[in-house]
Write a protein that holds these residues in place. Structure first.
Motif, PDB file in Angstrom:
ATOM      1  N   GLY A 143      -0.817   1.707  -2.101  1.00 53.60           N
ATOM      2  CA  GLY A 143      -0.292   1.918  -3.448  1.00 53.60           C
ATOM      3  C   GLY A 143      -1.018   3.032  -4.186  1.00 53.60           C
TER       4      GLY A 143
ATOM      5  N   SER B 263       2.419   5.564  -1.217  1.00 52.04           N
ATOM      6  CA  SER B 263       3.677   5.072  -1.763  1.00 52.04           C
ATOM      7  C   SER B 263       3.425   3.813  -2.575  1.00 52.04           C
TER       8      SER B 263
ATOM      9  N   ARG C  27       5.684   1.916  -3.988  1.00 48.86           N
ATOM     10  CA  ARG C  27       6.651   0.865  -3.638  1.00 48.86           C
ATOM     11  C   ARG C  27       6.207   0.093  -2.404  1.00 48.86           C
TER      12      ARG C  27
ATOM     13  N   ALA D  45       5.110  -3.836  -2.271  1.00 50.75           N
ATOM     14  CA  ALA D  45       5.754  -4.762  -1.340  1.00 50.75           C
ATOM     15  C   ALA D  45       4.713  -5.502  -0.506  1.00 50.75           C
TER      16      ALA D  45
END
Length: 52
Positions: A16, A20, A22, A26
């Motif tokens: 993160g 990325s 996202r 996740a």
């Protein structure tokens, strides 16, 4: 199991923060679900006891 969950949190933070957000979120959600399941299992194990 607790070490695996902590490891997943660490990987989620690194992903993160670096690549990325996202994917990191996740992975953090997956680790949170795993942690909740582990805590629930420990709570149930207190009442059930060990099978002999």
């Amino acid at each position: 199991m607790a070490r695996l969950i902590a490891f997943t949190f660490c990987i989620a933070f690194l992903v993160g923060a670096g690549a990325s957000v996202r994917v990191g979120m996740a992975l953090a959600a997956l680790a949170a679900v795993g942690l909740a399941g582990y805590v629930a299992w420990c709570g149930v194990a207190l009442f059930i006891g060990r099978q002999r």
